[in-house]
Design an enzyme around this catalytic site. Structure first.
Site, PDB file in Angstrom:
ATOM      1  N   LYS A 117      41.133  49.224  49.044  1.00 34.27           N
ATOM      2  CA  LYS A 117      40.661  47.787  49.064  1.00 34.27           C
ATOM      3  C   LYS A 117      41.945  47.092  48.722  1.00 34.27           C
ATOM      4  O   LYS A 117      42.067  46.013  49.641  1.00 34.27           O
ATOM      5  CB  LYS A 117      39.486  47.432  48.290  1.00 34.27           C
ATOM      6  CG  LYS A 117      39.028  46.365  48.182  1.00 34.27           C
ATOM      7  CD  LYS A 117      38.374  45.634  49.267  1.00 34.27           C
ATOM      8  CE  LYS A 117      38.283  44.183  49.134  1.00 34.27           C
ATOM      9  NZ  LYS A 117      37.730  43.315  50.403  1.00 34.27           N
ATOM     10  N   LYS A 127      42.295  36.959  42.466  1.00 31.60           N
ATOM     11  CA  LYS A 127      42.010  37.929  41.375  1.00 31.60           C
ATOM     12  C   LYS A 127      42.543  39.474  42.121  1.00 31.60           C
ATOM     13  O   LYS A 127      43.056  40.269  41.589  1.00 31.60           O
ATOM     14  CB  LYS A 127      40.562  38.083  41.397  1.00 31.60           C
ATOM     15  CG  LYS A 127      39.881  39.268  40.539  1.00 31.60           C
ATOM     16  CD  LYS A 127      39.188  40.259  41.486  1.00 31.60           C
ATOM     17  CE  LYS A 127      38.271  39.619  42.444  1.00 31.60           C
ATOM     18  NZ  LYS A 127      37.574  40.788  43.271  1.00 31.60           N
TER      19      LYS A 127
END
Ligand code: NAD
Length: 299
Positions: free
Chosen positions: A173, A241
């Site tokens: 990811k 983030k």
């Protein structure tokens, strides 16, 4: 356990709500929890059972899924007071589908293993549209047996691939988010350059989308960007983030990420300029500010 495992789902945001609805539509019993009561009501109205805490979700479930924003949220939901670990049964399975630091996936997995709980990480790509269309790309880390147990449930929400041991899904990811962030920055610069040089930016989106430069960002976001529509979608604060996770992971594994580090600072700029709640394609506004124009279509 009945025919189908009972599923606990924690985190009913932009992603969690449509994912939960697909599970309900596929005939699974689902028990849900979110700290936002409005989100819970929508899913209870769609047929889910409500629980008042993560521990209560865990008590009632064979398989628990979390879909919350960040590493500290997963640590709180899984290991904190009233967390999954307080209610979970031995032999249950826990899958975190949020995007978090790979090291935190491993740390949570180690704590859960002490209670006889099997863990997978299963972050996703495909955005809100992928979640709504049950077309998420699901990057899974963990052991093969747990993966095979959860695979039919993943397949209700999208297309899973087992990438390696626990934490591997988060690594893949991170790679995905490098490419998406860098692409958004590139598309933003291309649109701004063309617009300031006098071309209607919708034509840039249309033409580039048909050639070698075609990409998911142009396809899914290009038209909205030149219309100034930055409703999320995937919020800038969440991509920032992810970039923090990526830069730390690059540091952990001693992989320099020179291009990503510039894009990281562009996202930092968007955060400083109070654009954290815009869709990540709103990075265009940062490039526009630098060029002193707004690259909006006239059509
Ligand atoms: P969101 O902010 O819309 O939703 C998160 C939900 O989690 C909120 O409803 C919040 O109230 C809830 N929550 C937070 N802490 C909790 C806790 N301790 N207990 C119970 N509920 C809690 O976020 P989202 O866009 O749905 O993203 C969720 C995750 O999926 C993030 O890690 C994000 O990076 C990832 N992701 C998002 C997208 C996207 O397009 N939105 C795409 C891929 C991956």
């Amino acid at each position: 356990m009945a025919d189908k495992p009972k599923i606990g789902f924690i985190g009913l945001g932009i992603m969690g709500r449509p994912m939960t609805k697909h599970l309900l539509n596929a005939g699974y019993e689902v028990v849900v929890h979110d700290i936002n009561r409005d989100a819970v009501k929508e899913i209870v109205d769609a047929g889910a059972e409500e629980a008042n805490a993560c521990a209560e979700v865990a008590e009632k479930s064979d398989l628990i899924i979390t879909m919350v924003p960040d590493s500290p949220d997963v640590q709180a939901a899984a290991l904190g007071e009233g967390g999954i670990i307080e209610g979970v049964r031995e032999g249950a399975t826990y899958v975190d589908m949020s995007t978090i630091a790979p090291s935190v996936s491993v740390e949570v997995g180690e704590e859960m293993a002490k209670k006889g709980v099997k863990c997978l990480d299963g972050p996703v790509s495909g955005g809100d549209v992928g979640a709504q269309n049950a077309a998420l790309s699901i990057m899974v880390g963990g052991d093969e047996e747990s993966y095979e147990f959860v695979r039919p449930i993943f397949e209700v929400m999208g297309n899973p691939v087992l990438c390696g041991p626990l934490g591997s899904g988060q690594i893949v990811k991170a790679c995905n988010q490098v490419l998406v962030a860098v692409t958004i920055a590139g598309v933003s610069e291309a649109i701004t350059l063309g617009a300031k040089a006098g071309v209607d930016p919708i034509n840039i989106v249309k033409v580039l989308g048909g050639g070698l430069a075609r990409c998911g960002i142009l396809e899914n976001r290009g038209e909205r960007m030149v219309n100034g529509d930055f409703d999320p979608g995937f919020r800038i604060r969440l991509h920032y983030k992810d970039l923090n996770i990526i830069m730390k992971t690059g540091n952990d594994y001693q992989v320099p990420l020179p291009v990503t580090s510039v894009v990281h600072e562009l996202f930092n700029t968007a955060m400083v300029k109070d654009r954290s709640e815009l869709d990540h394609s709103g990075l265009l506004t940062v490039i526009e500010d630098m060029a002193g124009i707004q690259a909006r279509t006239k059509s």
